[in-house]
Write a protein that holds these residues in place. Structure first.
Motif, PDB file in Angstrom:
ATOM      1  N   GLY A  63      -3.657   2.467   3.839  1.00  0.00           N
ATOM      2  CA  GLY A  63      -3.163   2.900   5.146  1.00  0.00           C
ATOM      3  C   GLY A  63      -3.967   4.010   5.788  1.00  0.00           C
ATOM      4  N   GLY A  64      -5.245   4.118   5.462  1.00  0.00           N
ATOM      5  CA  GLY A  64      -6.086   5.167   6.030  1.00  0.00           C
ATOM      6  C   GLY A  64      -6.129   6.431   5.209  1.00  0.00           C
ATOM      7  N   ALA A 367       4.960  -8.771   3.412  1.00  0.00           N
ATOM      8  CA  ALA A 367       3.981  -8.653   2.341  1.00  0.00           C
ATOM      9  C   ALA A 367       3.220  -7.329   2.434  1.00  0.00           C
ATOM     10  CB  ALA A 367       3.001  -9.823   2.397  1.00  0.00           C
ATOM     11  N   ASN A 368       2.726  -6.878   1.298  1.00  0.00           N
ATOM     12  CA  ASN A 368       1.929  -5.656   1.235  1.00  0.00           C
ATOM     13  C   ASN A 368       0.722  -5.734   2.159  1.00  0.00           C
ATOM     14  OD1 ASN A 368       0.411  -3.378   0.293  1.00  0.00           O
ATOM     15  ND2 ASN A 368      -0.697  -4.764  -1.065  1.00  0.00           N
ATOM     16  N   LYS A 369       0.495  -4.636   2.868  1.00  0.00           N
ATOM     17  CA  LYS A 369      -0.689  -4.501   3.719  1.00  0.00           C
ATOM     18  C   LYS A 369      -1.200  -3.076   3.570  1.00  0.00           C
ATOM     19  CE  LYS A 369      -3.080  -6.414   7.291  1.00  0.00           C
ATOM     20  NZ  LYS A 369      -3.535  -7.793   7.452  1.00  0.00           N
ATOM     21  N   ASP A 370      -2.498  -2.927   3.430  1.00  0.00           N
ATOM     22  CA  ASP A 370      -3.114  -1.595   3.363  1.00  0.00           C
ATOM     23  C   ASP A 370      -2.556  -0.738   2.229  1.00  0.00           C
ATOM     24  OD1 ASP A 370      -4.601  -2.257   5.539  1.00  0.00           O
ATOM     25  OD2 ASP A 370      -3.456  -1.087   6.985  1.00  0.00           O
ATOM     26  N   GLY A 371      -2.177  -1.351   1.128  1.00  0.00           N
ATOM     27  CA  GLY A 371      -1.643  -0.582   0.010  1.00  0.00           C
ATOM     28  C   GLY A 371      -0.269  -0.028   0.262  1.00  0.00           C
ATOM     29  N   GLY A 372       0.430  -0.578   1.248  1.00  0.00           N
ATOM     30  CA  GLY A 372       1.766  -0.069   1.562  1.00  0.00           C
ATOM     31  C   GLY A 372       2.835  -0.554   0.600  1.00  0.00           C
ATOM     32  N   THR A 376       5.237  -0.935   3.470  1.00  0.00           N
ATOM     33  CA  THR A 376       4.737  -1.666   4.636  1.00  0.00           C
ATOM     34  C   THR A 376       5.868  -2.004   5.601  1.00  0.00           C
ATOM     35  OG1 THR A 376       3.018  -2.619   3.228  1.00  0.00           O
ATOM     36  CG2 THR A 376       3.358  -3.654   5.359  1.00  0.00           C
ATOM     37  N   GLY A 377       7.053  -2.246   5.071  1.00  0.00           N
ATOM     38  CA  GLY A 377       8.194  -2.603   5.916  1.00  0.00           C
ATOM     39  C   GLY A 377       8.651  -1.512   6.860  1.00  0.00           C
ATOM     40  N   ALA A 378       8.211  -0.268   6.623  1.00  0.00           N
ATOM     41  CA  ALA A 378       8.550   0.848   7.519  1.00  0.00           C
ATOM     42  C   ALA A 378       7.458   1.092   8.551  1.00  0.00           C
ATOM     43  CB  ALA A 378       8.784   2.121   6.708  1.00  0.00           C
TER      44      ALA A 378
END
Length: 497
Positions: A63-64, A367-372, A376-378
């Motif tokens: 997530g950066g 689904a997981n994105k950017d290591g969330g 990720t759902g938030a």
């Protein structure tokens, strides 16, 4: 009671996850220009400060928070000129902006780490933590091996692709590769973060929220060495920028305030008052206080954190949620959310409102994105209206970087059209906070009796009725979620005393 850096005691923050706030160029990703276009909305809501999550150059595996270039804007968010324009417009609207400072690590593709990972000794060799033999995997350490030309393993700060910057060790267990935090070679990491802070402060930011602020020095159980390192960093930065503001992701006010932070987050940890107030469930720590649960942990932890803030003249950072935390609307009904926000905006300290929480956005299951992962759902796009992609982007839906939460039917326009909405409650509470100086002071008394929370702030008292009985008040009511002088169960009121 005098608080540190009183220039900031009236701040009300709005946290923005840049990927998901507003897409100005229809590529499916939020951007800096999108934030600039929505500054007037933030101002109208009543917030006068923004916490901006990372927009720096990054491979975005976390997530950066895995930065490869600390001194540039990632192209998916825009350009440095866009950032400068955002700062300029925010200053016109008297909105301060703080940035995320990732002080404990970089990305494993940063130029500094790539140089450090080379076999030949160079100026970056000691910027990260390495042992001296690729075959040695010392017990108890998160070491990554076999990925670089260097004959050694690097220490991980969180994920495997986040090599730890070398602030040294407090307790030395392997002297052949571990350096003391007072070793001059470890000052390279301190100076790197000082350079980063001064670069962005010169561009006009007001300060920083520091990610994993307690993670600098290793083998530092009581955090005394990490505290010493932060004091050094802040002294150097504040020589040039005396009014810079620093918020810690530490959630230990005793330690973070001694380190020099102005504000310490109260994070969603199971043992603290924040979790027990609104987020605790039968599967975690029992029923939350707002749902009529036991208040003993809530009382004990709130007293401790408040006393630490008074003793150290610092601010507690009360969050509605953040990019790492399940949205609070997932746990509470509308009436109990209103009670939660009454507490949040009546508390001493500095409130932080996460984008979308003001319109009752809920977590998505995606689904997981950017290591969330579950986080990720938030982080789904802000739901502005009922148009395509909830007004977040004009891109085709399949091009959205993160999908709009289809399970969350709320949006800003719907809130604006409903005078009973959460948006209007929060807007009113912010106005009350700004118009009553006693709320901005540090003084507070509180008690919880028979599932009723009483919080006194100067001439105002907050009453939250978490019981099953009506409460009748004789005082003048400044604001109530009910309709008369009877505070019914699951209602709250602010009265003048």
């Amino acid at each position: 009671m005098k608080q540190r850096n009183e220039l900031f005691k009236d701040l009300i923050f709005y946290e923005i996850y840049p990927t998901s706030f507003y897409d100005s160029n229809s590529d499916g990703i939020g951007d800096l220009m999108g934030i600039k276009k929505k500054l007037s909305y933030i101002k109208e809501l009543g917030c006068n400060a923004i916490w901006l999550n990372p927009f720096f150059v990054s491979p975005f595996r976390d997530g950066g928070y895995d930065i490869s270039d600390f001194f540039n804007v990632d192209s998916k968010f825009g350009t440095m000129r866009d950032f400068d324009d955002l700062i300029k417009e925010a200053k016109k609207l008297k909105i301060k902006i703080i940035l995320d400072c990732v002080a404990g690590h970089t990305s494993n593709i940063s130029k500094e780490f790539i140089e450090s990972s080379k076999e030949k000794k160079n100026k970056y060799s000691d910027l990260f933590i390495w042992n001296n033999n690729v075959w040695h995997m010392e017990s108890g350490y998160k070491l990554v091996s076999g990925c670089t030309p260097r004959n050694g393993n690097f220490l991980v700060n969180f994920f495997a692709f986040q090599p730890a910057l070398n602030y040294g060790f407090n307790k030395i267990e392997y002297p052949e590769w571990q350096m003391s935090y007072r070793d001059q070679r470890t000052y390279q990491a301190r100076n790197f973060i000082i350079k980063f802070m001064k670069f962005w402060l010169k561009k006009g930011v007001a300060g920083f929220r520091v990610d994993m602020a307690d993670s600098l020095v290793k083998n530092d159980k009581d955090k005394s060495a990490t505290i010493e390192v932060w004091r050094y960093i802040f002294k150097k930065v504040k020589n040039d920028y005396p009014n810079a503001f620093f918020v810690s992701e530490w959630s230990n006010p005793n330690q973070s305030f001694r380190a020099g932070f102005d504000c310490d987050f109260v994070l969603n940890h199971w043992h603290n008052f924040y979790h027990h107030l609104a987020r605790s469930t039968k599967s975690t720590c029992g029923v939350s206080v707002l749902n009529g649960g036991d208040s003993s942990v809530f009382i004990k932890d709130l007293k401790w954190r408040y006393s630490e803030s008074i003793k150290n003249h610092g601010y507690l950072g009360i969050i509605s949620g953040n990019h790492d935390t399940t949205r609070v609307a997932t746990f509470l009904s509308l009436e109990k959310l209103k009670m939660f926000y009454m507490f949040m905006f009546m508390m001493p300290g500095i409130p932080f409102l996460y984008y979308g929480d003001e319109i009752m956005m809920k977590n998505a299951t995606i689904a997981n994105k950017d290591g969330g992962y579950t986080r990720t759902g938030a982080r789904t796009p802000m739901q502005w209206d009922e148009s395509k992609n909830a007004g977040f982007s004009k891109a085709s839906t399949d091009k959205l970087y993160l999908p709009v939460n289809k399970g969350s039917k709320t949006n800003l326009i719907g809130n604006l059209n409903d005078k009973n909405s959460l948006y209007y409650t929060i807007k009113t509470l912010i106005k009350i906070r700004k118009n009553n100086p006693s709320i901005l002071n540090a003084t507070m008394t509180f008690n919880v009796k028979n599932n009723v929370i009483n919080l006194n702030r100067g001439n105002l008292r907050l009453i939250l009725n978490c019981s099953k009985k009506d409460i009748t008040v004789k005082n003048k009511i400044l604001y109530s979620t009910g309709k008369n002088k009877t505070i019914k169960p699951n209602e709250g009121a602010i009265i003048i005393i």
